[in-house]
Design a protein around this motif. Structure first.
Motif, PDB file in Angstrom:
ATOM      1  N   VAL A 145       0.817  -1.212   0.000  1.00 30.47           N
ATOM      2  CA  VAL A 145       0.000   0.000   0.000  1.00 30.47           C
ATOM      3  C   VAL A 145       0.851   1.262   0.000  1.00 30.47           C
ATOM      4  O   VAL A 145       0.598   2.202  -0.751  1.00 30.47           O
ATOM      5  N   TRP A 146       1.900   1.286   0.839  1.00 29.54           N
ATOM      6  CA  TRP A 146       2.603   2.542   1.110  1.00 29.54           C
ATOM      7  C   TRP A 146       3.968   2.660   0.453  1.00 29.54           C
ATOM      8  O   TRP A 146       4.479   3.769   0.298  1.00 29.54           O
ATOM      9  N   PHE A 147       4.589   1.537   0.089  1.00 33.20           N
ATOM     10  CA  PHE A 147       5.952   1.599  -0.434  1.00 33.20           C
ATOM     11  C   PHE A 147       6.108   0.724  -1.675  1.00 33.20           C
ATOM     12  O   PHE A 147       7.154   0.105  -1.884  1.00 33.20           O
ATOM     13  N   ALA A 148       5.076   0.685  -2.490  1.00 32.68           N
ATOM     14  CA  ALA A 148       5.128  -0.109  -3.714  1.00 32.68           C
ATOM     15  C   ALA A 148       6.187   0.447  -4.666  1.00 32.68           C
ATOM     16  O   ALA A 148       6.410   1.665  -4.710  1.00 32.68           O
ATOM     17  N   PRO A 149       6.846  -0.414  -5.436  1.00 37.88           N
ATOM     18  CA  PRO A 149       7.857   0.079  -6.380  1.00 37.88           C
ATOM     19  C   PRO A 149       7.240   1.051  -7.387  1.00 37.88           C
ATOM     20  O   PRO A 149       6.098   0.879  -7.816  1.00 37.88           O
ATOM     21  N   ASN A 150       8.004   2.060  -7.739  1.00 36.78           N
ATOM     22  CA  ASN A 150       7.550   2.978  -8.772  1.00 36.78           C
ATOM     23  C   ASN A 150       7.665   2.332 -10.143  1.00 36.78           C
ATOM     24  O   ASN A 150       8.508   1.464 -10.369  1.00 36.78           O
ATOM     25  N   VAL A 151       6.810   2.770 -11.028  1.00 34.19           N
ATOM     26  CA  VAL A 151       6.798   2.291 -12.402  1.00 34.19           C
ATOM     27  C   VAL A 151       7.202   3.456 -13.291  1.00 34.19           C
ATOM     28  O   VAL A 151       6.639   4.551 -13.189  1.00 34.19           O
ATOM     29  N   TRP A 152       8.171   3.212 -14.172  1.00 29.29           N
ATOM     30  CA  TRP A 152       8.689   4.291 -15.014  1.00 29.29           C
ATOM     31  C   TRP A 152       8.412   3.974 -16.479  1.00 29.29           C
ATOM     32  O   TRP A 152       8.740   2.887 -16.952  1.00 29.29           O
ATOM     33  N   PRO A 153       7.825   4.892 -17.222  1.00 31.07           N
ATOM     34  CA  PRO A 153       7.513   4.615 -18.632  1.00 31.07           C
ATOM     35  C   PRO A 153       8.778   4.523 -19.481  1.00 31.07           C
ATOM     36  O   PRO A 153       9.582   5.457 -19.509  1.00 31.07           O
ATOM     37  N   THR A 154       8.930   3.412 -20.143  1.00 31.83           N
ATOM     38  CA  THR A 154      10.123   3.218 -20.980  1.00 31.83           C
ATOM     39  C   THR A 154      10.139   4.197 -22.154  1.00 31.83           C
ATOM     40  O   THR A 154      11.202   4.492 -22.695  1.00 31.83           O
ATOM     41  N   GLU A 155       8.967   4.729 -22.505  1.00 35.36           N
ATOM     42  CA  GLU A 155       8.891   5.661 -23.638  1.00 35.36           C
ATOM     43  C   GLU A 155       9.500   7.022 -23.310  1.00 35.36           C
ATOM     44  O   GLU A 155       9.813   7.790 -24.224  1.00 35.36           O
ATOM     45  N   VAL A 156       9.665   7.321 -22.019  1.00 31.78           N
ATOM     46  CA  VAL A 156      10.262   8.598 -21.603  1.00 31.78           C
ATOM     47  C   VAL A 156      11.391   8.274 -20.617  1.00 31.78           C
ATOM     48  O   VAL A 156      11.229   8.397 -19.402  1.00 31.78           O
ATOM     49  N   PRO A 157      12.538   7.837 -21.114  1.00 34.75           N
ATOM     50  CA  PRO A 157      13.593   7.354 -20.226  1.00 34.75           C
ATOM     51  C   PRO A 157      14.178   8.409 -19.292  1.00 34.75           C
ATOM     52  O   PRO A 157      14.746   8.070 -18.254  1.00 34.75           O
ATOM     53  N   SER A 158      14.020   9.688 -19.615  1.00 37.45           N
ATOM     54  CA  SER A 158      14.593  10.735 -18.771  1.00 37.45           C
ATOM     55  C   SER A 158      13.784  10.980 -17.494  1.00 37.45           C
ATOM     56  O   SER A 158      14.281  11.595 -16.548  1.00 37.45           O
ATOM     57  N   LEU A 159      12.543  10.483 -17.448  1.00 38.08           N
ATOM     58  CA  LEU A 159      11.648  10.859 -16.351  1.00 38.08           C
ATOM     59  C   LEU A 159      12.143  10.346 -15.000  1.00 38.08           C
ATOM     60  O   LEU A 159      12.060  11.059 -13.989  1.00 38.08           O
ATOM     61  N   GLN A 160      12.669   9.145 -14.948  1.00 39.21           N
ATOM     62  CA  GLN A 160      13.051   8.559 -13.659  1.00 39.21           C
ATOM     63  C   GLN A 160      14.121   9.377 -12.942  1.00 39.21           C
ATOM     64  O   GLN A 160      13.970   9.723 -11.769  1.00 39.21           O
ATOM     65  N   ALA A 161      15.203   9.695 -13.630  1.00 37.38           N
ATOM     66  CA  ALA A 161      16.288  10.444 -12.984  1.00 37.38           C
ATOM     67  C   ALA A 161      15.825  11.844 -12.581  1.00 37.38           C
ATOM     68  O   ALA A 161      16.177  12.338 -11.498  1.00 37.38           O
ATOM     69  N   LEU A 162      15.021  12.475 -13.427  1.00 34.80           N
ATOM     70  CA  LEU A 162      14.553  13.824 -13.118  1.00 34.80           C
ATOM     71  C   LEU A 162      13.635  13.829 -11.890  1.00 34.80           C
ATOM     72  O   LEU A 162      13.789  14.656 -10.985  1.00 34.80           O
ATOM     73  N   VAL A 163      12.690  12.906 -11.850  1.00 40.02           N
ATOM     74  CA  VAL A 163      11.758  12.862 -10.726  1.00 40.02           C
ATOM     75  C   VAL A 163      12.480  12.454  -9.444  1.00 40.02           C
ATOM     76  O   VAL A 163      12.177  12.974  -8.358  1.00 40.02           O
ATOM     77  N   THR A 164      13.435  11.551  -9.546  1.00 41.27           N
ATOM     78  CA  THR A 164      14.208  11.149  -8.368  1.00 41.27           C
ATOM     79  C   THR A 164      14.951  12.345  -7.774  1.00 41.27           C
ATOM     80  O   THR A 164      14.959  12.552  -6.551  1.00 41.27           O
ATOM     81  N   GLU A 165      15.557  13.161  -8.625  1.00 42.47           N
ATOM     82  CA  GLU A 165      16.249  14.361  -8.145  1.00 42.47           C
ATOM     83  C   GLU A 165      15.255  15.361  -7.566  1.00 42.47           C
ATOM     84  O   GLU A 165      15.501  15.966  -6.504  1.00 42.47           O
ATOM     85  N   TYR A 166      14.123  15.519  -8.238  1.00 42.15           N
ATOM     86  CA  TYR A 166      13.133  16.493  -7.795  1.00 42.15           C
ATOM     87  C   TYR A 166      12.518  16.095  -6.454  1.00 42.15           C
ATOM     88  O   TYR A 166      12.382  16.933  -5.547  1.00 42.15           O
ATOM     89  N   THR A 167      12.145  14.843  -6.290  1.00 41.35           N
ATOM     90  CA  THR A 167      11.511  14.419  -5.038  1.00 41.35           C
ATOM     91  C   THR A 167      12.500  14.456  -3.874  1.00 41.35           C
ATOM     92  O   THR A 167      12.094  14.698  -2.726  1.00 41.35           O
ATOM     93  N   ALA A 168      13.774  14.259  -4.132  1.00 38.99           N
ATOM     94  CA  ALA A 168      14.775  14.409  -3.062  1.00 38.99           C
ATOM     95  C   ALA A 168      14.806  15.853  -2.576  1.00 38.99           C
ATOM     96  O   ALA A 168      14.880  16.124  -1.367  1.00 38.99           O
ATOM     97  N   ALA A 169      14.724  16.793  -3.522  1.00 38.16           N
ATOM     98  CA  ALA A 169      14.692  18.214  -3.143  1.00 38.16           C
ATOM     99  C   ALA A 169      13.412  18.549  -2.387  1.00 38.16           C
ATOM    100  O   ALA A 169      13.427  19.315  -1.411  1.00 38.16           O
ATOM    101  N   MET A 170      12.299  17.969  -2.809  1.00 39.45           N
ATOM    102  CA  MET A 170      11.020  18.213  -2.129  1.00 39.45           C
ATOM    103  C   MET A 170      11.017  17.609  -0.721  1.00 39.45           C
ATOM    104  O   MET A 170      10.460  18.202   0.213  1.00 39.45           O
ATOM    105  N   ARG A 171      11.629  16.441  -0.574  1.00 38.28           N
ATOM    106  CA  ARG A 171      11.705  15.829   0.767  1.00 38.28           C
ATOM    107  C   ARG A 171      12.490  16.735   1.715  1.00 38.28           C
ATOM    108  O   ARG A 171      12.074  16.969   2.863  1.00 38.28           O
TER     109      ARG A 171
END
Length: 319
Positions: A118-144
């Protein structure tokens, strides 16, 4: 004059008398509307712009491609049009919200399969937009980091000797929703009572929003001003407290009620993307309301984060 105060958080980082002054401004501002506009936060606006650009790549994909990543409300992946009606959380039956979202969350698994699902399920990243994972990971670290800083500031604003969220949010749950609000020319004329997001409050402790201004944009409700367009500044972040923090402050600070207007006839091609970071606390944190004179009421009981949030997520899911 807007009910929403603009807070330069760099003054908090500076410490000393400036920190005390900004803490007092935060307390006053949150008592008015549960919202503040935050500047001086140090988060690179170019990072948000890159996340937004990659997100638009995903939302531009054909529906059948996006459907491969479809999940129910509360899941990690694509929430297609019609999945949510946020006004249901207030007990108002309304048409589904005029949006689609890509949702991601914390992955700090506990080892308890039922909790992690429920709370810590693995994230799913669209293979069609390979840049999204690294960008969101950096962004959410800043938001945390910013969310932790805000909770420390809020504890100071309440005159507490220590920040309880150092331990209550050392392994927190959080969700990031990337919301796409398509234009009128795509979704058609809204039904009566239909919004991009219906009137609601958020559920957790702190929400940090990076948004694009628009005719069909964010409105905030306060007792003093009613509904008003939320102020916007380039590079500033919109911050509101959620139901869990309202509960913790025993209603000293109202959970910020807000809505996103439907697309407007005068801007039929307006197409907006918002980045929303919903911060909570540890899933098993016991949040105990503050007593007067800080808190405003005395009839509230301690709540566990997971149960408190789950009840509200279930309420907004379109059945």
């Amino acid at each position: 004059m807007s009910a929403i105060a603009t807070i330069d958080i760099s003054r908090w980082y500076a410490g000393g008398t400036e920190a005390d002054a900004v803490a007092a401004e935060v307390d006053e501002g949150l008592q008015r509307a549960g919202f503040i506009l935050v500047t001086g936060h140090g988060v690179d606006p170019d990072l948000a712009a890159r996340v937004r650009a990659a997100s638009r790549e995903f939302f531009a994909l054909p529906t059948e491609v996006k459907a491969r990543y479809s999940v129910p409300v509360g899941g990690h992946g694509w929430l297609g049009p019609g999945a949510e009606a946020n006004a249901y959380a207030e007990g108002t039956e309304s048409p589904p919200d005029l949006k689609e979202s890509y949702s991601l969350g914390a992955e700090t698994a506990t080892g308890d399969a039922e909790v992690d699902q429920v709370w810590f399920a693995p994230n799913v990243w669209p293979t069609e937009v390979p840049s999204l994972q690294a960008l969101v990971t950096e962004y959410t670290a800043a938001m945390r980091q910013l969310s932790d800083d805000l909770l420390a500031l809020f504890a100071h604003a309440l005159g507490l000797p220590t920040n309880p969220f150092v331990t209550l949010a050392d392994r927190p749950t959080w969700t990031m929703n990337i919301n796409h609000y398509p234009p009128l020319t795509v979704v058609g004329a809204p039904e009566p009572g239909q919004f991009r997001i219906g009137p609601h409050t958020d559920f957790g402790t702190v929400t940090v929003l990076d948004r694009e201004p628009g005719a069909g944009g964010l409105q905030v409700h306060s007792a003093s001003a009613g509904w008003e367009d939320a102020p916007w500044q380039p590079g500033a972040l919109t911050v509101n407290i959620g139901d869990l923090l309202e509960h913790w402050t025993a209603h000293r600070w109202p959970s910020g009620r807000h809505r996103v207007l439907p697309p407007q006839p005068q801007a039929p091609e307006e197409d907006l993307v918002s980045l929303i970071y919903f911060y909570e606390a540890n899933h098993d944190a016991l949040v105990t309301p503050l007593q007067p004179p800080i808190g405003k009421v005395t009839d509230l009981h301690p709540v566990t984060t997971a149960a408190f949030i789950k009840e509200r997520l279930d309420a907004i899911t379109v059945k």
